[in-house]
Write a protein that holds these residues in place. Structure first.
Motif, PDB file in Angstrom:
ATOM      1  N   LYS A  44      -5.115 -22.159  -6.227  1.00 56.52           N
ATOM      2  CA  LYS A  44      -3.711 -21.901  -5.903  1.00 56.52           C
ATOM      3  C   LYS A  44      -3.385 -20.415  -6.110  1.00 56.52           C
ATOM      4  CE  LYS A  44       1.003 -23.373  -6.872  1.00 56.52           C
ATOM      5  NZ  LYS A  44       1.795 -24.578  -6.877  1.00 56.52           N
ATOM      6  N   LEU A  45      -3.876 -19.857  -7.225  1.00 59.73           N
ATOM      7  CA  LEU A  45      -3.622 -18.434  -7.491  1.00 59.73           C
ATOM      8  C   LEU A  45      -4.223 -17.564  -6.394  1.00 59.73           C
ATOM      9  CD1 LEU A  45      -4.184 -18.049 -11.346  1.00 59.73           C
ATOM     10  CD2 LEU A  45      -2.029 -18.085 -10.056  1.00 59.73           C
ATOM     11  N   ARG A  46      -5.455 -17.935  -5.959  1.00 61.87           N
ATOM     12  CA  ARG A  46      -6.111 -17.163  -4.896  1.00 61.87           C
ATOM     13  C   ARG A  46      -5.308 -17.262  -3.596  1.00 61.87           C
ATOM     14  NH1 ARG A  46     -11.130 -18.686  -7.258  1.00 61.87           N
ATOM     15  NH2 ARG A  46     -11.265 -20.545  -5.939  1.00 61.87           N
ATOM     16  N   MET A  47      -4.765 -18.453  -3.328  1.00 64.53           N
ATOM     17  CA  MET A  47      -3.991 -18.649  -2.100  1.00 64.53           C
ATOM     18  C   MET A  47      -2.702 -17.815  -2.139  1.00 64.53           C
ATOM     19  SD  MET A  47      -4.645 -20.184   0.608  1.00 64.53           S
ATOM     20  CE  MET A  47      -5.468 -21.726   0.717  1.00 64.53           C
ATOM     21  N   TYR A  48      -2.049 -17.761  -3.322  1.00 69.96           N
ATOM     22  CA  TYR A  48      -0.851 -16.926  -3.465  1.00 69.96           C
ATOM     23  C   TYR A  48      -1.212 -15.453  -3.225  1.00 69.96           C
ATOM     24  CZ  TYR A  48       2.776 -20.172  -5.089  1.00 69.96           C
ATOM     25  OH  TYR A  48       3.732 -21.156  -5.152  1.00 69.96           O
ATOM     26  N   ALA A  49      -2.364 -15.020  -3.811  1.00 71.41           N
ATOM     27  CA  ALA A  49      -2.766 -13.615  -3.671  1.00 71.41           C
ATOM     28  C   ALA A  49      -3.031 -13.299  -2.194  1.00 71.41           C
ATOM     29  CB  ALA A  49      -4.004 -13.346  -4.518  1.00 71.41           C
ATOM     30  N   LEU A  50      -3.654 -14.259  -1.493  1.00 69.57           N
ATOM     31  CA  LEU A  50      -3.942 -14.052  -0.069  1.00 69.57           C
ATOM     32  C   LEU A  50      -2.632 -13.957   0.722  1.00 69.57           C
ATOM     33  CD1 LEU A  50      -6.211 -14.080   2.140  1.00 69.57           C
ATOM     34  CD2 LEU A  50      -5.779 -16.532   2.365  1.00 69.57           C
ATOM     35  N   HIS A  51      -1.689 -14.865   0.409  1.00 70.09           N
ATOM     36  CA  HIS A  51      -0.386 -14.876   1.081  1.00 70.09           C
ATOM     37  C   HIS A  51       0.310 -13.510   0.911  1.00 70.09           C
ATOM     38  CE1 HIS A  51       3.364 -16.861   2.475  1.00 70.09           C
ATOM     39  NE2 HIS A  51       3.985 -16.161   1.553  1.00 70.09           N
ATOM     40  N   LYS A  52       0.264 -12.999  -0.311  1.00 68.12           N
ATOM     41  CA  LYS A  52       0.954 -11.732  -0.576  1.00 68.12           C
ATOM     42  C   LYS A  52       0.251 -10.568   0.141  1.00 68.12           C
ATOM     43  CE  LYS A  52       2.304 -13.457  -5.108  1.00 68.12           C
ATOM     44  NZ  LYS A  52       2.183 -13.252  -6.574  1.00 68.12           N
ATOM     45  N   SER A  53      -1.099 -10.570   0.119  1.00 64.20           N
ATOM     46  CA  SER A  53      -1.828  -9.455   0.741  1.00 64.20           C
ATOM     47  C   SER A  53      -1.627  -9.457   2.257  1.00 64.20           C
ATOM     48  CB  SER A  53      -3.323  -9.552   0.437  1.00 64.20           C
ATOM     49  OG  SER A  53      -3.542  -9.437  -0.941  1.00 64.20           O
ATOM     50  N   ILE A  54      -1.700 -10.639   2.876  1.00 65.96           N
ATOM     51  CA  ILE A  54      -1.479 -10.681   4.334  1.00 65.96           C
ATOM     52  C   ILE A  54      -0.027 -10.290   4.625  1.00 65.96           C
ATOM     53  CG2 ILE A  54      -1.524 -12.084   6.438  1.00 65.96           C
ATOM     54  CD1 ILE A  54      -3.588 -13.885   5.169  1.00 65.96           C
ATOM     55  N   GLY A  55       0.906 -10.751   3.781  1.00 64.93           N
ATOM     56  CA  GLY A  55       2.323 -10.439   3.990  1.00 64.93           C
ATOM     57  C   GLY A  55       2.584  -8.935   3.936  1.00 64.93           C
ATOM     58  N   LEU A  56       1.912  -8.240   3.004  1.00 63.82           N
ATOM     59  CA  LEU A  56       2.098  -6.788   2.905  1.00 63.82           C
ATOM     60  C   LEU A  56       1.485  -6.092   4.123  1.00 63.82           C
ATOM     61  CD1 LEU A  56       1.266  -6.380  -0.890  1.00 63.82           C
ATOM     62  CD2 LEU A  56       3.509  -6.052   0.182  1.00 63.82           C
ATOM     63  N   THR A  57       0.364  -6.636   4.619  1.00 65.21           N
ATOM     64  CA  THR A  57      -0.254  -6.063   5.816  1.00 65.21           C
ATOM     65  C   THR A  57       0.701  -6.215   6.997  1.00 65.21           C
ATOM     66  OG1 THR A  57      -2.334  -6.876   4.921  1.00 65.21           O
ATOM     67  CG2 THR A  57      -2.389  -6.089   7.197  1.00 65.21           C
ATOM     68  N   ILE A  58       1.348  -7.398   7.067  1.00 66.89           N
ATOM     69  CA  ILE A  58       2.301  -7.633   8.155  1.00 66.89           C
ATOM     70  C   ILE A  58       3.459  -6.629   8.075  1.00 66.89           C
ATOM     71  CG2 ILE A  58       4.073  -9.303   8.931  1.00 66.89           C
ATOM     72  CD1 ILE A  58       1.993 -11.478   8.636  1.00 66.89           C
ATOM     73  N   LEU A  59       3.925  -6.382   6.858  1.00 65.16           N
ATOM     74  CA  LEU A  59       5.029  -5.417   6.690  1.00 65.16           C
ATOM     75  C   LEU A  59       4.627  -4.048   7.267  1.00 65.16           C
ATOM     76  CD1 LEU A  59       7.814  -4.670   5.534  1.00 65.16           C
ATOM     77  CD2 LEU A  59       6.728  -4.259   3.333  1.00 65.16           C
ATOM     78  N   ALA A  60       3.404  -3.596   6.927  1.00 60.53           N
ATOM     79  CA  ALA A  60       2.949  -2.288   7.419  1.00 60.53           C
ATOM     80  C   ALA A  60       2.835  -2.310   8.945  1.00 60.53           C
ATOM     81  CB  ALA A  60       1.604  -1.939   6.785  1.00 60.53           C
ATOM     82  N   LEU A  61       2.299  -3.413   9.499  1.00 54.64           N
ATOM     83  CA  LEU A  61       2.133  -3.493  10.955  1.00 54.64           C
ATOM     84  C   LEU A  61       3.486  -3.530  11.668  1.00 54.64           C
ATOM     85  CD1 LEU A  61      -0.837  -6.036  11.235  1.00 54.64           C
ATOM     86  CD2 LEU A  61      -0.847  -3.616  11.889  1.00 54.64           C
ATOM     87  N   VAL A  62       4.473  -4.211  11.069  1.00 53.96           N
ATOM     88  CA  VAL A  62       5.798  -4.275  11.716  1.00 53.96           C
ATOM     89  C   VAL A  62       6.444  -2.893  11.733  1.00 53.96           C
ATOM     90  CG1 VAL A  62       8.100  -5.296  11.644  1.00 53.96           C
ATOM     91  CG2 VAL A  62       6.147  -6.692  11.099  1.00 53.96           C
TER      92      VAL A  62
END
Ligand code: HEM
Ligand code: HEM
Length: 191
Positions: A44-62
Motif C-alpha cells: 500500500k505504501l509503495r502504491m501511494y508513493a507511485l501515485h504521488k510520483s506519477i501525479g507530480l510528473t503529471i503536474l510538470a507535464l500540464v
C-alpha cells in the motif's frame, strides 16, 4: 505530420500531450481508488508513493502543455459548429486544464498538511507547500476528492461530445486530435 498546430488540425506536440495526459489521468484515478481500499501493508505504501510520483510528473507535464497551448494556439472550430457548442467546448477545456493542475496540487497540499515526506520516484525530495495542520489536511482531502468527481464528470461529457462529433455530425473534430488522420481533403479547382 507537422509538430505545430495549423488552422485545420492539432500538431503532433499537442496530440502527444493530450493522449499522454489523458492516459496518465485515467490511470491515476484507477490507482487512487484502488490504493485507498488496500489493507495496510508495504504494498500500500509503495502504491501511494507511485501515485504521488506519477501525479507530480503529471503536474510538470500540464505546466509544459499549458505553455505550449499559449504559444501555439488552437485550430479553428470545425466549419458548421454552432457558436454555443464552441463556447461550451472552450469552457470545458479550460476547466479540464484547471482540474489537471488542481488535482496534483491538492494532493501535494494534503501530503504536506499531513506532514508526510514527498519523493519523486525515490530520486529526490520535494518541499512541503504547507505546514502540518489538521484542518488544512481535511480541506485538501475534500478538494482532492471533489476534484476527482468533477474531472470524471467533465471527462465523460468531453469524450461523449468527441464521439458525437465523429459518429453523428461526421466532422473531423476527433480525427484532427489523432496522429496521421483528418487532413482536410483539397476541394475546388486545382491550384
Ligand atoms: C492527476 C493527478 C491526480 C489524480 C487524478 C489523483 C486522483 C486520486 C483519487 C481518485 C484518489 C482516491 C480518492 C478517494 O477515494 O478518496 C486519490 C487519493 C489520494 N491522492 Fe491523488 N491524484 C492525483 C495526484 C496526487 C498527488 C500529486 C498526490 C501527492 C503528492 C496525491 C495524493 C493522494 C493521497 C495521499 C490520496 C489518499 C487520500 C486518502 O487516503 O483518503 N494525489 N487521488
Ligand atoms: C483524462 C482525459 C482527458 C482530458 C483531461 C482531456 C483534456 C482535453 C483538453 C484540455 C482539450 C483542449 C485542448 C486545448 O484547447 O488546448 C482537449 C481536446 C480534445 N479532446 Fe480531450 N481530454 C481527455 C480525454 C479525451 C478522450 C477520451 C477523447 C475522445 C474520445 C478526447 C477527445 C478530444 C478532442 C477530439 C479534442 C479536440 C477538440 C477540438 O478540436 O476542439 N479527449 N482534451
Amino acid at each position: 505530420m507537422r509538430l505545430a498546430n495549423t488552422r485545420d488540425r492539432w500538431g503532433l506536440v499537442s496530440i502527444g500531450f493530450h493522449w499522454l495526459l489523458a492516459i496518465g489521468i485515467l490511470a491515476m484515478i484507477g490507482i487512487g481508488l484502488y490504493m485507498v481500499d488496500m489493507p495496510n501493508s508495504m504494498a500500500k505504501l509503495r502504491m501511494y508513493a507511485l501515485h504521488k510520483s506519477i501525479g507530480l510528473t503529471i503536474l510538470a507535464l500540464v505546466v509544459l502543455r499549458l505553455g505550449w497551448r499559449l504559444y501555439a494556439g488552437a485550430p479553428a472550430p470545425e466549419p458548421g459548429t454552432p457558436r454555443w457548442q464552441h463556447a461550451a467546448a472552450t469552457t470545458t477545456h479550460w476547466l479540464l486544464y484547471g482540474l489537471m493542475i488542481a488535482m496534483p496540487l491538492s494532493g501535494w497540499l494534503y501530503n504536506s498538511a499531513s506532514n508526510f515526506p514527498l519523493q519523486w520516484f525515490g530520486q529526490f525530495n520535494l518541499p512541503a507547500i504547507a505546514s502540518p495542520d489538521p484542518e488544512l489536511k481535511a480541506l485538501a482531502r475534500n478538494l482532492h476528492r471533489w476534484g476527482y468527481y468533477l474531472i470524471c464528470m467533465l471527462v465523460l461529457l468531453h469524450s461523449a461530445a468527441a464521439i458525437k462529433h465523429h459518429l453523428v455530425d461526421r466532422d473531423r473534430t476527433l480525427l484532427r486530435m489523432l496522429p496521421g488522420t483528418g487532413e482536410r481533403p483539397r476541394t475546388g479547382a486545382p491550384e
